[in-house]
Write an enzyme that holds these catalytic residues in place. Structure first.
Site, PDB file in Angstrom:
ATOM      1  N   GLU A   1      50.443 -44.085 -51.627  1.00  0.00           N
ATOM      2  CA  GLU A   1      50.914 -44.307 -50.258  1.00  0.00           C
ATOM      3  C   GLU A   1      52.091 -45.459 -50.250  1.00  0.00           C
ATOM      4  O   GLU A   1      51.826 -46.418 -51.126  1.00  0.00           O
ATOM      5  CB  GLU A   1      50.069 -44.385 -49.133  1.00  0.00           C
ATOM      6  CG  GLU A   1      50.340 -44.621 -47.871  1.00  0.00           C
ATOM      7  CD  GLU A   1      51.178 -43.497 -47.167  1.00  0.00           C
ATOM      8  OE1 GLU A   1      52.362 -43.076 -47.784  1.00  0.00           O
ATOM      9  OE2 GLU A   1      50.665 -42.625 -46.268  1.00  0.00           O
ATOM     10  N   ASP A   2      52.994 -45.140 -49.761  1.00  0.00           N
ATOM     11  CA  ASP A   2      54.212 -46.173 -49.723  1.00  0.00           C
ATOM     12  C   ASP A   2      53.867 -47.249 -48.614  1.00  0.00           C
ATOM     13  O   ASP A   2      53.842 -48.742 -48.996  1.00  0.00           O
ATOM     14  CB  ASP A   2      55.701 -45.757 -49.265  1.00  0.00           C
ATOM     15  CG  ASP A   2      55.552 -44.981 -47.979  1.00  0.00           C
ATOM     16  OD1 ASP A   2      54.658 -43.981 -48.120  1.00  0.00           O
ATOM     17  OD2 ASP A   2      56.100 -45.048 -47.029  1.00  0.00           O
TER      18      ASP A   2
ATOM     19  N   LYS B   1      56.858 -38.064 -47.192  1.00  0.00           N
ATOM     20  CA  LYS B   1      57.955 -38.176 -48.176  1.00  0.00           C
ATOM     21  C   LYS B   1      58.209 -39.589 -48.716  1.00  0.00           C
ATOM     22  O   LYS B   1      58.865 -39.923 -49.800  1.00  0.00           O
ATOM     23  CB  LYS B   1      59.287 -37.882 -47.690  1.00  0.00           C
ATOM     24  CG  LYS B   1      59.545 -36.637 -47.267  1.00  0.00           C
ATOM     25  CD  LYS B   1      60.821 -36.451 -46.563  1.00  0.00           C
ATOM     26  CE  LYS B   1      61.164 -35.191 -45.438  1.00  0.00           C
ATOM     27  NZ  LYS B   1      62.481 -35.023 -45.030  1.00  0.00           N
ATOM     28  N   GLY B   2      57.543 -40.530 -48.098  1.00  0.00           N
ATOM     29  CA  GLY B   2      57.903 -41.845 -48.226  1.00  0.00           C
ATOM     30  C   GLY B   2      57.592 -42.390 -49.613  1.00  0.00           C
ATOM     31  O   GLY B   2      57.970 -43.355 -50.288  1.00  0.00           O
TER      32      GLY B   2
ATOM     33  N   ASP C   1      61.892 -44.514 -44.345  1.00  0.00           N
ATOM     34  CA  ASP C   1      62.946 -44.062 -43.406  1.00  0.00           C
ATOM     35  C   ASP C   1      63.015 -44.496 -42.087  1.00  0.00           C
ATOM     36  O   ASP C   1      61.933 -44.729 -41.608  1.00  0.00           O
ATOM     37  CB  ASP C   1      63.043 -42.604 -43.396  1.00  0.00           C
ATOM     38  CG  ASP C   1      62.230 -41.825 -42.658  1.00  0.00           C
ATOM     39  OD1 ASP C   1      60.830 -42.342 -42.767  1.00  0.00           O
ATOM     40  OD2 ASP C   1      62.489 -41.235 -41.789  1.00  0.00           O
TER      41      ASP C   1
ATOM     42  N   ASP D   1      50.487 -48.402 -42.024  1.00  0.00           N
ATOM     43  CA  ASP D   1      50.585 -48.815 -41.054  1.00  0.00           C
ATOM     44  C   ASP D   1      49.504 -48.881 -39.910  1.00  0.00           C
ATOM     45  O   ASP D   1      48.461 -49.559 -39.840  1.00  0.00           O
ATOM     46  CB  ASP D   1      51.763 -48.198 -40.417  1.00  0.00           C
ATOM     47  CG  ASP D   1      52.545 -49.166 -39.423  1.00  0.00           C
ATOM     48  OD1 ASP D   1      51.950 -49.506 -38.450  1.00  0.00           O
ATOM     49  OD2 ASP D   1      53.930 -49.114 -39.316  1.00  0.00           O
TER      50      ASP D   1
ATOM     51  N   PHE E   1      59.735 -53.115 -38.717  1.00  0.00           N
ATOM     52  CA  PHE E   1      59.734 -51.504 -39.032  1.00  0.00           C
ATOM     53  C   PHE E   1      60.599 -51.649 -40.305  1.00  0.00           C
ATOM     54  O   PHE E   1      61.871 -52.163 -40.387  1.00  0.00           O
ATOM     55  CB  PHE E   1      60.712 -50.671 -37.951  1.00  0.00           C
ATOM     56  CG  PHE E   1      60.857 -49.438 -38.323  1.00  0.00           C
ATOM     57  CD1 PHE E   1      59.649 -48.694 -37.933  1.00  0.00           C
ATOM     58  CD2 PHE E   1      61.675 -48.802 -39.000  1.00  0.00           C
ATOM     59  CE1 PHE E   1      59.578 -47.246 -38.027  1.00  0.00           C
ATOM     60  CE2 PHE E   1      61.686 -47.608 -39.231  1.00  0.00           C
ATOM     61  CZ  PHE E   1      60.686 -46.717 -38.713  1.00  0.00           C
TER      62      PHE E   1
HETATM   63  C1  PRP Z   1      55.296 -43.002 -42.987  1.00  0.00           C
HETATM   64  C2  PRP Z   1      54.825 -43.518 -44.533  1.00  0.00           C
HETATM   65  C3  PRP Z   1      53.375 -43.445 -44.287  1.00  0.00           C
HETATM   66  C4  PRP Z   1      52.928 -43.247 -42.834  1.00  0.00           C
HETATM   67  C5  PRP Z   1      52.507 -44.734 -42.616  1.00  0.00           C
HETATM   68  O1  PRP Z   1      55.331 -41.497 -43.220  1.00  0.00           O
HETATM   69  O2  PRP Z   1      55.370 -43.022 -45.275  1.00  0.00           O
HETATM   70  O3  PRP Z   1      53.062 -42.074 -44.858  1.00  0.00           O
HETATM   71  O4  PRP Z   1      54.362 -43.334 -42.205  1.00  0.00           O
HETATM   72  O5  PRP Z   1      52.252 -44.720 -41.353  1.00  0.00           O
HETATM   73  P1  PRP Z   1      50.551 -44.715 -40.669  1.00  0.00           P
HETATM   74  O6  PRP Z   1      49.798 -45.550 -41.577  1.00  0.00           O
HETATM   75  O7  PRP Z   1      50.736 -45.369 -39.302  1.00  0.00           O
HETATM   76  O8  PRP Z   1      50.247 -43.528 -40.560  1.00  0.00           O
HETATM   77  P2  PRP Z   1      56.131 -40.636 -41.962  1.00  0.00           P
HETATM   78  O9  PRP Z   1      54.950 -40.380 -40.939  1.00  0.00           O
HETATM   79  O10 PRP Z   1      57.171 -41.311 -41.169  1.00  0.00           O
HETATM   80  O11 PRP Z   1      56.478 -39.469 -42.837  1.00  0.00           O
HETATM   81  P3  PRP Z   1      57.462 -39.616 -44.257  1.00  0.00           P
HETATM   82  O12 PRP Z   1      56.819 -40.128 -45.189  1.00  0.00           O
HETATM   83  O13 PRP Z   1      58.087 -38.250 -44.184  1.00  0.00           O
HETATM   84  O14 PRP Z   1      58.759 -40.680 -43.774  1.00  0.00           O
END
Ligand code: PRP
Length: 178
Positions: free
Chosen positions: A99-100, A43-44, A159, A103, A152
């Protein structure tokens, strides 16, 4: 899990707007005549995608996939759950993943591998926020907005336990000190 109590602004909405415009300019230069398919990772990415395409004025299409790896935790579970896969045919299309934040890199890496198997003409990545300190897999990032510290982050789509996505600024949470 410690309840977070303090939020601090890391990037203001004005800084975000400037960054999105810079990315849009680069993407326009590279994609203006390619009718690309922009694939947002939900969703991010919903807010970033909306603002990004508002700054693109050439033919393009939009698609979303939805994956999740964090749940209510502040660290990636390492397991990617696919809630919604790609529904558009991408063979021979120019695909740009939006992508937002990157990480650990596990989410975008998973999406890239699944898209690559469908044989797009090209496959690139645009991320608003890059957090290299936490990287677990090497991810090629073609368009980077901001390189961020190992905190974070919440707001502007990001979120903590599904809260704070609505914040217009990008903020960080600090755990309450004992
Ligand atoms: C978050 C964010 C990225 C991902 C990055 O999504 O929106 O998509 O984590 O982290 P990574 O590089 O360690 O994989 P999340 O899994 O929290 O789901 P969301 O987008 O629904 O919040």
């Amino acid at each position: 899990m410690t309840e977070p109590t303090i939020t601090c602004v890391l990037y203001t909405r004005q800084q975000i707007e400037t960054t999105v415009k810079k990315l849009a300019s680069e993407i326009t230069h590279d994609y203006a005549h390619k009718n690309p398919l922009l694939v947002g990772i939900l969703k991010g990415s919903f807010m970033f995608m909306a603002d990004l395409v508002r700054n693109l004025s050439f033919p393009l299409e939009i698609e979303f996939v939805r994956v999740s790896s964090y749940g209510k935790n502040k660290q990636s579970s390492g397991k990617i759950a696919v809630m919604q896969g790609i529904r558009t045919r991408i063979k021979d299309r120019h695909v740009l993943v939006v992508e937002d934040i990157i990480d650990s890199g596990l989410s975008v890496n998973y999406v890239l591998e699944s898209l690559h198997r469908k044989k797009p003409a090209s496959l690139k990545v645009c991320c608003l926020l890059d957090k290299p300190a936490r990287r677990q897999v090497n991810v090629p990032i073609d368009y980077t907005g901001l390189t961020v510290p190992d905190k974070f982050l919440i707001g502007y789509g990001l979120d903590w336990a599904e809260q704070y996505r609505y914040l217009p600024d990008i903020c960080y949470l600090e755990d309450e000190k004992p």
